[in-house]
Design a protein around this motif. Structure first.
Motif, PDB file in Angstrom:
ATOM      1  N   PRO A 217       0.826  -1.212   0.000  1.00  0.00           N
ATOM      2  CA  PRO A 217       0.000   0.000   0.000  1.00  0.00           C
ATOM      3  C   PRO A 217       0.859   1.261   0.000  1.00  0.00           C
ATOM      4  N   GLY A 218       0.469   2.233  -0.797  1.00  0.00           N
ATOM      5  CA  GLY A 218       1.228   3.474  -0.904  1.00  0.00           C
ATOM      6  C   GLY A 218       2.337   3.454  -1.917  1.00  0.00           C
ATOM      7  N   TRP A 219       2.673   2.271  -2.432  1.00  0.00           N
ATOM      8  CA  TRP A 219       3.739   2.181  -3.418  1.00  0.00           C
ATOM      9  C   TRP A 219       3.313   2.815  -4.740  1.00  0.00           C
ATOM     10  N   ILE A 220       4.308   3.288  -5.454  1.00  0.00           N
ATOM     11  CA  ILE A 220       4.146   3.871  -6.782  1.00  0.00           C
ATOM     12  C   ILE A 220       4.583   2.844  -7.809  1.00  0.00           C
ATOM     13  N   VAL A 221       3.798   2.707  -8.873  1.00  0.00           N
ATOM     14  CA  VAL A 221       4.158   1.793  -9.955  1.00  0.00           C
ATOM     15  C   VAL A 221       4.181   2.576 -11.262  1.00  0.00           C
ATOM     16  N   LEU A 222       5.370   2.709 -11.845  1.00  0.00           N
ATOM     17  CA  LEU A 222       5.500   3.288 -13.183  1.00  0.00           C
ATOM     18  C   LEU A 222       5.264   2.161 -14.188  1.00  0.00           C
ATOM     19  N   THR A 223       4.250   2.310 -15.035  1.00  0.00           N
ATOM     20  CA  THR A 223       3.822   1.183 -15.858  1.00  0.00           C
ATOM     21  C   THR A 223       4.590   1.029 -17.160  1.00  0.00           C
ATOM     22  N   GLY A 224       5.492   1.965 -17.469  1.00  0.00           N
ATOM     23  CA  GLY A 224       6.308   1.833 -18.672  1.00  0.00           C
ATOM     24  C   GLY A 224       6.064   2.953 -19.659  1.00  0.00           C
ATOM     25  N   GLY A 225       7.059   3.244 -20.453  1.00  0.00           N
ATOM     26  CA  GLY A 225       6.977   4.347 -21.394  1.00  0.00           C
ATOM     27  C   GLY A 225       5.879   4.142 -22.433  1.00  0.00           C
ATOM     28  N   MET A 226       5.055   5.177 -22.619  1.00  0.00           N
ATOM     29  CA  MET A 226       3.999   5.122 -23.620  1.00  0.00           C
ATOM     30  C   MET A 226       4.567   5.361 -25.017  1.00  0.00           C
ATOM     31  N   THR A 227       5.585   6.190 -25.091  1.00  0.00           N
ATOM     32  CA  THR A 227       6.264   6.483 -26.351  1.00  0.00           C
ATOM     33  C   THR A 227       7.726   6.065 -26.218  1.00  0.00           C
ATOM     34  N   ASP A 228       8.472   6.200 -27.292  1.00  0.00           N
ATOM     35  CA  ASP A 228       9.916   6.056 -27.182  1.00  0.00           C
ATOM     36  C   ASP A 228      10.465   7.184 -26.306  1.00  0.00           C
ATOM     37  N   ALA A 229      11.556   6.908 -25.624  1.00  0.00           N
ATOM     38  CA  ALA A 229      12.209   7.939 -24.820  1.00  0.00           C
ATOM     39  C   ALA A 229      12.946   8.913 -25.730  1.00  0.00           C
ATOM     40  N   VAL A 230      12.922  10.186 -25.352  1.00  0.00           N
ATOM     41  CA  VAL A 230      13.632  11.210 -26.129  1.00  0.00           C
ATOM     42  C   VAL A 230      14.809  11.740 -25.318  1.00  0.00           C
ATOM     43  N   GLU A 231      15.868  12.079 -26.017  1.00  0.00           N
ATOM     44  CA  GLU A 231      17.067  12.598 -25.363  1.00  0.00           C
ATOM     45  C   GLU A 231      16.770  13.947 -24.702  1.00  0.00           C
ATOM     46  N   LEU A 232      17.256  14.113 -23.482  1.00  0.00           N
ATOM     47  CA  LEU A 232      17.099  15.381 -22.762  1.00  0.00           C
ATOM     48  C   LEU A 232      18.452  16.082 -22.758  1.00  0.00           C
ATOM     49  N   ARG A 233      18.612  17.032 -23.660  1.00  0.00           N
ATOM     50  CA  ARG A 233      19.893  17.723 -23.813  1.00  0.00           C
ATOM     51  C   ARG A 233      19.999  18.888 -22.826  1.00  0.00           C
ATOM     52  N   PRO A 234      21.217  19.296 -22.488  1.00  0.00           N
ATOM     53  CA  PRO A 234      21.393  20.463 -21.606  1.00  0.00           C
ATOM     54  C   PRO A 234      20.669  21.680 -22.178  1.00  0.00           C
ATOM     55  N   GLY A 235      19.874  22.321 -21.346  1.00  0.00           N
ATOM     56  CA  GLY A 235      19.159  23.512 -21.761  1.00  0.00           C
ATOM     57  C   GLY A 235      17.857  23.265 -22.486  1.00  0.00           C
TER      58      GLY A 235
END
Length: 253
Positions: A217-235
């Motif tokens: 109880p109280g746990w968080i479950v991330l169910t998985g990426g809905m889309t492909d992951a995108v690169e997070l560049r600086p800025g």
């Protein structure tokens, strides 16, 4: 020369980029990779982190085909992975962002035999979320056992501001738009996650049940990426906009 389970766990927790474990440990299998993952969790708890849930990876059929598998992987979440809204993403090796549907459990959920229906009965709230993944492997090159050992490339996650009862939404139709620097780059619905994110939740409960563990109880479950992951560049700025679950914006450091 390959590392042992403890040495591999320590290496992956060091925060330093490295070659995939399977380069020097070609016989590494998924069961041993989970042993490395669990040892890394033990070390995290020793340094003060608390388990707050689990995440699933490779839940979309497209990603499974790409990796040559037919089932998602499971990994641990701790309180050190929570990224509050508005806080820049810390410096990472290969930061990538993906939108997810996130469950907060109201009841204990223990397998085996959990179905999508019984899984949903244990859910208190559904949120939109963004997971920041960060493989520790050089050139973002890895096999499935490498990814499992690396705790599913976990780094951080942010929950969206809107949490609703699961009965109020058709989660298979809940959509997410993924935006990078003002341009929409991808879109998907909850059906991309195992056909319905409840199937991912049931799978997590059953996989843990086979190991004598349960979702608490109280746990968080991330169910998985809905889309492909995108690169997070600086800025750069990445935003996920959900049909009914609000929006989340993250900035690269």
């Amino acid at each position: 020369m390959s590392l042992g389970v403890r040495e591999a766990a320590e290496a992956l927790l060091s925060g330093e980029e490295r070659e995939p474990l399977t380069d020097s440990w070609p016989a590494l299998d998924v069961d041993t990779a989970y042993a490395i993952q669990d040892e890394a969790l033990r070390l995290r708890r020793q340094r003060g982190e608390t388990v707050i849930g689990v995440k699933l990876g490779l839940t979309s059929r497209a990603k499974q085909r790409r990796m040559g598998i037919d089932s998602p992987l499971l990994a641990w979440l701790t309180d050190a992975m929570v990224l509050p809204a508005g806080v820049p993403v810390p410096s990472l090796i290969h930061p990538r962002a993906e939108p997810e549907l996130v469950f907060v459990l109201g009841k204990r959920l223990a397998g085996p035999g959990v179905t999508a229906a019984t899984a949903m009965a244990a859910v208190h709230r559904v949120h939109g979320g963004v997971e920041i993944i960060d493989s520790r492997y050089r050139d973002y090159r890895f096999t499935l056992p490498d990814a499992v050992a690396d705790n599913g490339s976990s780094a951080y996650f942010t929950l969206g501001p809107v949490g609703v009862a699961p009965s109020s939404l058709d989660l298979s139709l809940e959509a997410a738009l993924l935006e990078v620097d003002g341009a929409i780059v991808d879109t998907a619905t909850g059906a991309a996650v195992q056909g319905h994110p409840a199937e991912a939740l049931a799978l997590a409960a059953n996989v843990l049940g086979a190991r004598g563990l349960a979702l608490e109880p109280g746990w968080i479950v991330l169910t998985g990426g809905m889309t492909d992951a995108v690169e997070l560049r600086p800025g750069s700025r990445v935003a996920a906009h959900f049909s009914h679950l609000g929006s989340i914006t993250l900035a690269g450091s």
